[in-house]
Motif scaffolding. Structure first.
Motif, PDB file in Angstrom:
ATOM      1  N   GLN A 122       0.825  -1.205   0.000  1.00 28.70           N
ATOM      2  CA  GLN A 122       0.000   0.000   0.000  1.00 28.70           C
ATOM      3  C   GLN A 122       0.864   1.262   0.000  1.00 28.70           C
ATOM      4  O   GLN A 122       0.488   2.286  -0.573  1.00 28.70           O
ATOM      5  N   GLN A 123       2.030   1.176   0.625  1.00 23.86           N
ATOM      6  CA  GLN A 123       2.931   2.318   0.732  1.00 23.86           C
ATOM      7  C   GLN A 123       3.917   2.398  -0.432  1.00 23.86           C
ATOM      8  O   GLN A 123       4.591   3.418  -0.604  1.00 23.86           O
ATOM      9  N   ARG A 124       4.031   1.331  -1.232  1.00 22.67           N
ATOM     10  CA  ARG A 124       5.071   1.274  -2.262  1.00 22.67           C
ATOM     11  C   ARG A 124       5.036   2.463  -3.238  1.00 22.67           C
ATOM     12  O   ARG A 124       6.087   3.053  -3.524  1.00 22.67           O
ATOM     13  N   ARG A 134      12.362  11.054  -6.666  1.00 26.61           N
ATOM     14  CA  ARG A 134      12.689  12.471  -6.547  1.00 26.61           C
ATOM     15  C   ARG A 134      14.023  12.678  -5.826  1.00 26.61           C
ATOM     16  O   ARG A 134      14.740  13.632  -6.103  1.00 26.61           O
ATOM     17  N   MET A 135      14.338  11.791  -4.930  1.00 26.19           N
ATOM     18  CA  MET A 135      15.623  11.872  -4.238  1.00 26.19           C
ATOM     19  C   MET A 135      16.787  11.518  -5.153  1.00 26.19           C
ATOM     20  O   MET A 135      17.872  12.091  -5.052  1.00 26.19           O
ATOM     21  N   LEU A 136      16.571  10.564  -6.067  1.00 26.98           N
ATOM     22  CA  LEU A 136      17.688   9.983  -6.811  1.00 26.98           C
ATOM     23  C   LEU A 136      17.678  10.303  -8.305  1.00 26.98           C
ATOM     24  O   LEU A 136      18.727  10.246  -8.944  1.00 26.98           O
ATOM     25  N   GLY A 137      16.504  10.569  -8.886  1.00 26.30           N
ATOM     26  CA  GLY A 137      16.448  10.830 -10.317  1.00 26.30           C
ATOM     27  C   GLY A 137      16.832   9.639 -11.163  1.00 26.30           C
ATOM     28  O   GLY A 137      17.204   9.790 -12.335  1.00 26.30           O
ATOM     29  N   SER A 138      16.753   8.454 -10.596  1.00 26.27           N
ATOM     30  CA  SER A 138      17.123   7.223 -11.293  1.00 26.27           C
ATOM     31  C   SER A 138      16.053   6.178 -11.026  1.00 26.27           C
ATOM     32  O   SER A 138      15.751   5.880  -9.870  1.00 26.27           O
ATOM     33  N   LEU A 139      15.485   5.614 -12.093  1.00 25.99           N
ATOM     34  CA  LEU A 139      14.430   4.622 -11.933  1.00 25.99           C
ATOM     35  C   LEU A 139      14.967   3.355 -11.276  1.00 25.99           C
ATOM     36  O   LEU A 139      14.345   2.788 -10.372  1.00 25.99           O
ATOM     37  N   GLY A 140      16.144   2.908 -11.724  1.00 23.50           N
ATOM     38  CA  GLY A 140      16.720   1.691 -11.171  1.00 23.50           C
ATOM     39  C   GLY A 140      17.106   1.840  -9.718  1.00 23.50           C
ATOM     40  O   GLY A 140      16.839   0.957  -8.884  1.00 23.50           O
ATOM     41  N   GLU A 141      17.745   2.962  -9.377  1.00 23.89           N
ATOM     42  CA  GLU A 141      18.149   3.184  -7.991  1.00 23.89           C
ATOM     43  C   GLU A 141      16.932   3.375  -7.096  1.00 23.89           C
ATOM     44  O   GLU A 141      16.959   2.972  -5.926  1.00 23.89           O
ATOM     45  N   ALA A 142      15.870   3.986  -7.627  1.00 24.75           N
ATOM     46  CA  ALA A 142      14.653   4.131  -6.833  1.00 24.75           C
ATOM     47  C   ALA A 142      14.062   2.756  -6.522  1.00 24.75           C
ATOM     48  O   ALA A 142      13.620   2.492  -5.397  1.00 24.75           O
ATOM     49  N   ASP A 143      14.044   1.884  -7.501  1.00 19.07           N
ATOM     50  CA  ASP A 143      13.582   0.512  -7.270  1.00 19.07           C
ATOM     51  C   ASP A 143      14.425  -0.171  -6.190  1.00 19.07           C
ATOM     52  O   ASP A 143      13.893  -0.835  -5.289  1.00 19.07           O
ATOM     53  N   VAL A 196      13.616   1.159  -2.679  1.00 10.15           N
ATOM     54  CA  VAL A 196      12.348   0.648  -2.152  1.00 10.15           C
ATOM     55  C   VAL A 196      12.500  -0.813  -1.735  1.00 10.15           C
ATOM     56  O   VAL A 196      11.984  -1.232  -0.689  1.00 10.15           O
ATOM     57  N   GLN A 197      13.215  -1.588  -2.531  1.00  4.83           N
ATOM     58  CA  GLN A 197      13.418  -2.991  -2.177  1.00  4.83           C
ATOM     59  C   GLN A 197      14.237  -3.122  -0.903  1.00  4.83           C
ATOM     60  O   GLN A 197      13.944  -3.971  -0.047  1.00  4.83           O
ATOM     61  N   GLU A 198      15.260  -2.282  -0.741  1.00  3.45           N
ATOM     62  CA  GLU A 198      16.058  -2.313   0.483  1.00  3.45           C
ATOM     63  C   GLU A 198      15.193  -1.926   1.685  1.00  3.45           C
ATOM     64  O   GLU A 198      15.358  -2.475   2.788  1.00  3.45           O
ATOM     65  N   THR A 199      14.259  -1.009   1.488  1.00  6.94           N
ATOM     66  CA  THR A 199      13.353  -0.624   2.566  1.00  6.94           C
ATOM     67  C   THR A 199      12.493  -1.812   3.001  1.00  6.94           C
ATOM     68  O   THR A 199      12.278  -2.040   4.202  1.00  6.94           O
ATOM     69  N   TRP A 200      12.016  -2.576   2.030  1.00 11.19           N
ATOM     70  CA  TRP A 200      11.230  -3.765   2.361  1.00 11.19           C
ATOM     71  C   TRP A 200      12.080  -4.786   3.136  1.00 11.19           C
ATOM     72  O   TRP A 200      11.616  -5.368   4.120  1.00 11.19           O
ATOM     73  N   LEU A 201      13.316  -4.986   2.714  1.00 13.27           N
ATOM     74  CA  LEU A 201      14.183  -5.939   3.410  1.00 13.27           C
ATOM     75  C   LEU A 201      14.410  -5.512   4.853  1.00 13.27           C
ATOM     76  O   LEU A 201      14.409  -6.345   5.773  1.00 13.27           O
ATOM     77  N   VAL A 232      13.197   5.256   6.620  1.00  8.35           N
ATOM     78  CA  VAL A 232      14.127   4.248   6.116  1.00  8.35           C
ATOM     79  C   VAL A 232      14.467   4.493   4.650  1.00  8.35           C
ATOM     80  O   VAL A 232      15.642   4.493   4.263  1.00  8.35           O
ATOM     81  N   VAL A 233      13.471   4.713   3.798  1.00  9.59           N
ATOM     82  CA  VAL A 233      13.770   4.913   2.388  1.00  9.59           C
ATOM     83  C   VAL A 233      14.582   6.187   2.184  1.00  9.59           C
ATOM     84  O   VAL A 233      15.461   6.249   1.306  1.00  9.59           O
ATOM     85  N   SER A 234      14.337   7.204   3.014  1.00  6.40           N
ATOM     86  CA  SER A 234      15.099   8.448   2.893  1.00  6.40           C
ATOM     87  C   SER A 234      16.553   8.233   3.274  1.00  6.40           C
ATOM     88  O   SER A 234      17.471   8.753   2.616  1.00  6.40           O
ATOM     89  N   ARG A 235      16.799   7.466   4.327  1.00  6.05           N
ATOM     90  CA  ARG A 235      18.176   7.192   4.725  1.00  6.05           C
ATOM     91  C   ARG A 235      18.892   6.326   3.703  1.00  6.05           C
ATOM     92  O   ARG A 235      20.087   6.513   3.443  1.00  6.05           O
ATOM     93  N   VAL A 236      18.180   5.383   3.093  1.00  7.02           N
ATOM     94  CA  VAL A 236      18.776   4.573   2.030  1.00  7.02           C
ATOM     95  C   VAL A 236      19.167   5.475   0.851  1.00  7.02           C
ATOM     96  O   VAL A 236      20.270   5.367   0.306  1.00  7.02           O
TER      97      VAL A 236
END
Length: 294
Positions: free
Chosen positions: A13-15, A24-33, A36-41, A61-65
């Motif tokens: 729901q939060q994804r 918006r933090m990274l400007g990269s689709l791959g790095e954003a993915d 988000v995956q690291e946040t889930w882990l 968490v996602v902001s710190r990542v």
């Protein structure tokens, strides 16, 4: 429903929100993915009894990542002021509909992402979280190990730079498309006067052709210089297909089913103020352009 399934459902729901923050933090689709995956882990390994507010916890968490990725990127960068054309979000452009209107309203242009790349990691985090997502400074401060007052100062500094280098653009999609179509027609006809007429006097063209290993982006400034460059593109104009690039009018250039470039435009006061082009074959293969093939 077991706890793990319940947690996975809450995370899904939060994804979309987490991905919006990361992009918006990274400007990269791959790095954003990846972020988000690291946040889930991290969530799956966390003590869930200590998570009082899941949305706030995930945002932190996602902001710190993302902050760690930005700091790593900054250390790797050989030229501190190198310009990078960010990854675009690409959609087919059809008749105006509510979905496209929503995309436009929620979009962040490539020109803004370019400016965000010039900020320090802490400035970018504070600006994105506070100005784009309304996160209070007292929640942002612990993420960067600063006081709320310092976080506020960082966001203010970033805001001034954004306003100076990426002022508001025209939001009317139909007017944007008309200007882009006029640009393409003039380029096709080799009409230098017509090109200059639709370009802002201080227009900036950024083009990533993937031609060098250390600096991928060529930057051209001024209407005459950009118009001269655009005439070389004219032979590809018939292959330009309308697209929504980060919610704004753009084009995808396809020939024989092969992508040649993605072009994003920022329209200001009825003229093209910025053009971002990705023609790097390696980068083009990472985008889903199946909707533009015959």
């Amino acid at each position: 429903m077991g706890e793990s399934a319940w947690l996975a459902e809450r995370f899904e729901q939060q994804r979309p929100y987490l991905y919006s923050v990361a992009y918006r933090m990274l400007g990269s689709l791959g790095e954003a993915d990846d972020a988000v995956q690291e946040t889930w882990l991290r969530l799956s390994r966390a003590d869930h009894d200590e998570v009082d507010n899941l949305a706030a916890w995930l945002t932190t968490v996602v902001s710190r990542v993302c902050l760690n990725i930005l700091r790593s990127r900054q250390r790797r960068r050989e030229e501190p002021w190198d310009v990078r054309v960010p990854d675009p979000v690409i959609m087919p452009a059809g008749p105006d509909d509510p979905e496209q209107a929503a995309v436009l309203a929620d979009s962040v242009g490539l020109a803004l992402l370019v400016v965000l790349d010039t900020l320090t990691p802490a400035e970018r985090l504070t600006f994105v979280l506070h100005d784009m997502f309304g996160v209070p400074f007292d929640e942002i401060a612990p993420m960067i190990d600063r006081s709320p007052a310092t976080a506020r100062q960082l966001a203010s500094r970033a805001r001034r730079r954004v306003r100076g280098q990426a002022p508001p653009t025209d939001r009317d999609l139909a007017r944007q498309r008309a200007v882009v179509d006029a640009f393409l027609a003039a380029a096709r006809d080799g009409d230098l006067e017509g090109l200059v007429a639709v370009l802002h006097p201080d227009v900036v063209l950024r083009a990533d052709g993937g031609t060098t290993r250390t600096r991928h982006t060529t930057v051209i400034i001024s209407a005459p210089a950009v118009a001269a460059q655009a005439t070389t593109f004219g032979r590809f104009s018939p292959f330009a297909r309308p697209a929504l690039i980060n919610g704004a009018a753009g084009v995808v250039v396809m020939a024989s089913g092969r992508p040649l470039s993605v072009m994003a435009f920022s329209i200001r006061d009825g003229r093209i103020a910025e053009i971002d082009v990705i023609a790097d074959p390696d980068r083009l293969t990472r985008f889903d352009l199946s909707a533009f093939t015959d």
